[in-house]
Design a protein around this motif. Structure first.
Motif, PDB file in Angstrom:
ATOM      1  N   LEU A   1       0.826  -1.209   0.000  1.00 38.57           N
ATOM      2  CA  LEU A   1       0.000   0.000   0.000  1.00 38.57           C
ATOM      3  C   LEU A   1       0.860   1.260   0.000  1.00 38.57           C
ATOM      4  O   LEU A   1       0.443   2.291  -0.550  1.00 38.57           O
ATOM      5  CB  LEU A   1      -0.951  -0.011   1.194  1.00 38.57           C
ATOM      6  CG  LEU A   1      -2.066  -1.058   1.109  1.00 38.57           C
ATOM      7  CD1 LEU A   1      -2.955  -0.980   2.344  1.00 38.57           C
ATOM      8  CD2 LEU A   1      -2.900  -0.878  -0.154  1.00 38.57           C
ATOM      9  N   GLY A   2       2.051   1.199   0.578  1.00 43.76           N
ATOM     10  CA  GLY A   2       2.951   2.345   0.492  1.00 43.76           C
ATOM     11  C   GLY A   2       3.279   2.695  -0.949  1.00 43.76           C
ATOM     12  O   GLY A   2       3.364   3.870  -1.318  1.00 43.76           O
ATOM     13  N   PHE A   3       3.452   1.675  -1.792  1.00 47.47           N
ATOM     14  CA  PHE A   3       3.695   1.900  -3.215  1.00 47.47           C
ATOM     15  C   PHE A   3       2.441   2.438  -3.897  1.00 47.47           C
ATOM     16  O   PHE A   3       2.516   3.312  -4.768  1.00 47.47           O
ATOM     17  CB  PHE A   3       4.139   0.601  -3.893  1.00 47.47           C
ATOM     18  CG  PHE A   3       5.598   0.290  -3.757  1.00 47.47           C
ATOM     19  CD1 PHE A   3       6.212   0.283  -2.512  1.00 47.47           C
ATOM     20  CD2 PHE A   3       6.366  -0.020  -4.866  1.00 47.47           C
ATOM     21  CE1 PHE A   3       7.562  -0.016  -2.378  1.00 47.47           C
ATOM     22  CE2 PHE A   3       7.709  -0.321  -4.755  1.00 47.47           C
ATOM     23  CZ  PHE A   3       8.312  -0.311  -3.501  1.00 47.47           C
ATOM     24  N   VAL A   4       1.291   1.919  -3.526  1.00 49.94           N
ATOM     25  CA  VAL A   4       0.031   2.405  -4.094  1.00 49.94           C
ATOM     26  C   VAL A   4      -0.153   3.878  -3.747  1.00 49.94           C
ATOM     27  O   VAL A   4      -0.461   4.710  -4.621  1.00 49.94           O
ATOM     28  CB  VAL A   4      -1.153   1.568  -3.579  1.00 49.94           C
ATOM     29  CG1 VAL A   4      -2.479   2.202  -4.013  1.00 49.94           C
ATOM     30  CG2 VAL A   4      -1.056   0.125  -4.075  1.00 49.94           C
ATOM     31  N   HIS A   5       0.040   4.221  -2.483  1.00 49.55           N
ATOM     32  CA  HIS A   5      -0.136   5.616  -2.063  1.00 49.55           C
ATOM     33  C   HIS A   5       0.862   6.529  -2.763  1.00 49.55           C
ATOM     34  O   HIS A   5       0.508   7.627  -3.215  1.00 49.55           O
ATOM     35  CB  HIS A   5       0.041   5.721  -0.551  1.00 49.55           C
ATOM     36  CG  HIS A   5      -0.922   4.897   0.231  1.00 49.55           C
ATOM     37  ND1 HIS A   5      -0.674   4.480   1.527  1.00 49.55           N
ATOM     38  CD2 HIS A   5      -2.139   4.380  -0.093  1.00 49.55           C
ATOM     39  CE1 HIS A   5      -1.694   3.764   1.965  1.00 49.55           C
ATOM     40  NE2 HIS A   5      -2.588   3.675   0.996  1.00 49.55           N
ATOM     41  N   GLY A   6       2.122   6.090  -2.848  1.00 48.76           N
ATOM     42  CA  GLY A   6       3.130   6.894  -3.524  1.00 48.76           C
ATOM     43  C   GLY A   6       2.803   7.093  -4.998  1.00 48.76           C
ATOM     44  O   GLY A   6       2.951   8.190  -5.543  1.00 48.76           O
ATOM     45  N   THR A   7       2.357   6.024  -5.647  1.00 51.38           N
ATOM     46  CA  THR A   7       1.992   6.116  -7.060  1.00 51.38           C
ATOM     47  C   THR A   7       0.828   7.071  -7.264  1.00 51.38           C
ATOM     48  O   THR A   7       0.831   7.896  -8.194  1.00 51.38           O
ATOM     49  CB  THR A   7       1.645   4.724  -7.602  1.00 51.38           C
ATOM     50  OG1 THR A   7       2.785   3.861  -7.454  1.00 51.38           O
ATOM     51  CG2 THR A   7       1.249   4.788  -9.071  1.00 51.38           C
ATOM     52  N   MET A   8      -0.175   6.989  -6.404  1.00 50.01           N
ATOM     53  CA  MET A   8      -1.325   7.888  -6.514  1.00 50.01           C
ATOM     54  C   MET A   8      -0.911   9.345  -6.309  1.00 50.01           C
ATOM     55  O   MET A   8      -1.392  10.249  -7.004  1.00 50.01           O
ATOM     56  CB  MET A   8      -2.396   7.481  -5.511  1.00 50.01           C
ATOM     57  CG  MET A   8      -3.026   6.125  -5.798  1.00 50.01           C
ATOM     58  SD  MET A   8      -4.199   5.598  -4.513  1.00 50.01           S
ATOM     59  CE  MET A   8      -5.567   6.716  -4.860  1.00 50.01           C
TER      60      MET A   8
ATOM     61  N   SER B   1       0.250  14.724  -9.494  1.00 50.60           N
ATOM     62  CA  SER B   1       1.096  15.756 -10.077  1.00 50.60           C
ATOM     63  C   SER B   1       1.298  15.563 -11.578  1.00 50.60           C
ATOM     64  O   SER B   1       1.294  16.528 -12.346  1.00 50.60           O
ATOM     65  CB  SER B   1       2.462  15.752  -9.383  1.00 50.60           C
ATOM     66  OG  SER B   1       3.369  16.624 -10.022  1.00 50.60           O
ATOM     67  N   MET B   2       1.448  14.317 -12.010  1.00 52.08           N
ATOM     68  CA  MET B   2       1.870  14.047 -13.382  1.00 52.08           C
ATOM     69  C   MET B   2       0.728  14.013 -14.396  1.00 52.08           C
ATOM     70  O   MET B   2       0.899  14.414 -15.548  1.00 52.08           O
ATOM     71  CB  MET B   2       2.626  12.705 -13.422  1.00 52.08           C
ATOM     72  CG  MET B   2       3.927  12.699 -12.646  1.00 52.08           C
ATOM     73  SD  MET B   2       4.680  11.043 -12.621  1.00 52.08           S
ATOM     74  CE  MET B   2       6.125  11.356 -11.590  1.00 52.08           C
ATOM     75  N   ARG B   3      -0.430  13.494 -14.005  1.00 52.07           N
ATOM     76  CA  ARG B   3      -1.505  13.287 -14.992  1.00 52.07           C
ATOM     77  C   ARG B   3      -1.966  14.576 -15.659  1.00 52.07           C
ATOM     78  O   ARG B   3      -2.211  14.577 -16.876  1.00 52.07           O
ATOM     79  CB  ARG B   3      -2.685  12.561 -14.361  1.00 52.07           C
ATOM     80  CG  ARG B   3      -2.433  11.069 -14.178  1.00 52.07           C
ATOM     81  CD  ARG B   3      -3.657  10.331 -13.693  1.00 52.07           C
ATOM     82  NE  ARG B   3      -4.699  10.237 -14.688  1.00 52.07           N
ATOM     83  CZ  ARG B   3      -5.956  10.624 -14.531  1.00 52.07           C
ATOM     84  NH1 ARG B   3      -6.339  11.175 -13.388  1.00 52.07           N
ATOM     85  NH2 ARG B   3      -6.831  10.473 -15.489  1.00 52.07           N
ATOM     86  N   PRO B   4      -2.098  15.695 -14.940  1.00 53.21           N
ATOM     87  CA  PRO B   4      -2.497  16.919 -15.646  1.00 53.21           C
ATOM     88  C   PRO B   4      -1.500  17.347 -16.717  1.00 53.21           C
ATOM     89  O   PRO B   4      -1.881  17.957 -17.721  1.00 53.21           O
ATOM     90  CB  PRO B   4      -2.575  17.964 -14.516  1.00 53.21           C
ATOM     91  CG  PRO B   4      -2.831  17.172 -13.282  1.00 53.21           C
ATOM     92  CD  PRO B   4      -2.047  15.905 -13.477  1.00 53.21           C
ATOM     93  N   ARG B   5      -0.221  16.996 -16.514  1.00 53.20           N
ATOM     94  CA  ARG B   5       0.823  17.349 -17.496  1.00 53.20           C
ATOM     95  C   ARG B   5       1.055  16.229 -18.503  1.00 53.20           C
ATOM     96  O   ARG B   5       1.800  16.398 -19.458  1.00 53.20           O
ATOM     97  CB  ARG B   5       2.134  17.649 -16.746  1.00 53.20           C
ATOM     98  CG  ARG B   5       2.066  18.895 -15.879  1.00 53.20           C
ATOM     99  CD  ARG B   5       3.347  19.086 -15.077  1.00 53.20           C
ATOM    100  NE  ARG B   5       3.450  18.131 -13.968  1.00 53.20           N
ATOM    101  CZ  ARG B   5       4.533  17.406 -13.701  1.00 53.20           C
ATOM    102  NH1 ARG B   5       5.588  17.490 -14.482  1.00 53.20           N
ATOM    103  NH2 ARG B   5       4.555  16.585 -12.675  1.00 53.20           N
ATOM    104  N   ARG B   6       0.489  15.050 -18.230  1.00 49.53           N
ATOM    105  CA  ARG B   6       0.591  13.889 -19.107  1.00 49.53           C
ATOM    106  C   ARG B   6       2.044  13.444 -19.326  1.00 49.53           C
ATOM    107  O   ARG B   6       2.392  12.889 -20.352  1.00 49.53           O
ATOM    108  CB  ARG B   6      -0.091  14.146 -20.459  1.00 49.53           C
ATOM    109  CG  ARG B   6      -1.549  14.515 -20.341  1.00 49.53           C
ATOM    110  CD  ARG B   6      -2.127  14.942 -21.679  1.00 49.53           C
ATOM    111  NE  ARG B   6      -2.194  13.825 -22.607  1.00 49.53           N
ATOM    112  CZ  ARG B   6      -3.181  12.934 -22.660  1.00 49.53           C
ATOM    113  NH1 ARG B   6      -4.191  13.024 -21.806  1.00 49.53           N
ATOM    114  NH2 ARG B   6      -3.181  11.975 -23.555  1.00 49.53           N
TER     115      ARG B   6
END
Length: 336
Positions: free
Chosen positions: A118-125, A130-135
């Motif tokens: 879940l630490g990886f899931v939270h970090g990825t989310m 931050s990244m998705r709006p910039r694609r």
């Protein structure tokens, strides 16, 4: 906004207070990137920050538990405000437990899963926010050969690493569907000489040790630095990783029996485990926060890095060559 060069990148590293995460932070700092450090122990993070600043890098930290999703999201936002938009996010935070399944308490399974999966899931989310709006951006998951092949005494950790692969595969397909430019890669590791063997909780007769020859954390850090400029979906580091994954693909039942015979003793030293040894499962062990563990004398300072696709293709070609060679040999014998 950062006063540093706009050509430098903003890198966030979880599990940055020790071991692989600390080495990764050092490697990106040498490239004059801006480094955001995330881990539980504020004192250890302050030490790492000072190390990076002495190297001429800008570094900020947030002392939070990666198992706490809200804390992770808030920490990522604060680091982004101080360092700039996130370019690369490295999920590395980990905890492990050396114990048979029968001797493991459910709460111990839960804690390892909360941190390692879940630490990886939270970090990825947090990175995606931050990244998705910039694609665009890169997410690097620090995986393991044990994501393919479970071994005795580390069922909790192996289960979490298997889960990371499934989660990452699912995410990757969603990003492809969106037409996103975000790249998600996994770097699967062999055993690494980190403090994990000194501070992991253990329900064993003797103190833990790496299975086989470990590599030094700097070997991993250099591999991650290189992966940050590449685009393959998965990378395997070290011969131990390659042979473990391919052996499990070709002969999993044989590997079951081999590990049953070798891996219990192979993960323990000859030194009896000290009763009441302090461990980091529920709280940090500040005095042990360092980059290297106790196995410098046997650790390798280099290891090959290959993409998983190349390794699999090579194994298929080699297998086919052996198959046809055996077929040709059998035909010649029949023709005699």
């Amino acid at each position: 906004m950062s006063p540093y060069s706009q050509s430098s990148r903003t890198i966030i590293v979880t599990g940055a207070s020790a071991g692989v995460g600390r080495a990764i932070a050092h490697r990106f700092a040498r490239a004059h990137d801006r480094i955001g450090l995330i881990a539980r122990d504020e004192a250890a993070l302050r030490d790492v920050q000072q190390e990076l600043q002495a190297m001429g890098a800008e570094a900020e930290y947030e002392a939070i538990d990666v198992a706490d999703a809200d804390a992770m999201f808030e920490a990522a936002e604060r680091l982004e405000q101080r360092l700039g938009k996130i370019d690369i996010w490295v999920n590395d935070a980990m905890e492990t437990l050396f114990s048979t399944v029968a001797e493991t308490h459910p709460d111990e399974f839960r804690r390892v899963t909360d941190v390692c999966y879940l630490g990886f899931v939270h970090g990825t989310m947090a990175a995606l926010k931050s990244m998705r709006p910039r694609r665009r951006g890169r997410i690097i998951q620090i995986g393991s050969a044990l994501a393919y092949r479970g071994i005795p005494l580390q069922a909790a950790y192996c289960g979490a690493k298997h889960a990371i692969r499934g989660f990452t595969d699912a995410l990757r397909t969603e990003l492809l569907h969106e037409g996103s430019g975000i790249i998600v890669s996994i770097v699967d590791l062999p055993a690494v000489n980190t403090p994990q063997f000194d501070w992991a909780r253990a329900h064993t007769r003797n103190s833990p040790r790496p299975m086989g020859q470990p590599v030094q954390p700097e070997v991993v850090a250099d591999a991650v630095f290189r992966v940050a400029r590449r685009s393959a979906r998965e990378y395997w580091l070290g011969w131990q990783t390659l042979t473990t994954i391919l052996a499990n693909t070709i002969a999993p039942a044989w590997l079951d029996h081999y590990l049953a015979q070798k891996a219990i003793a192979g993960q323990q030293t000859n030194t009896r485990l000290v009763p009441g040894r302090e461990d980091n499962l529920d709280h940090p062990v500040t005095r042990l926060h360092r980059t290297h563990g106790s196995f410098d004398a046997i650790s390798a300072s280099r290891a090959p890095l290959v993409s998983g696709e190349v390794a699999r293709a090579g194994s298929v070609i080699a297998g086919a060559a052996v198959f046809f060679a055996l077929g040709a040999l059998a035909a010649r014998r029949q023709g005699r």
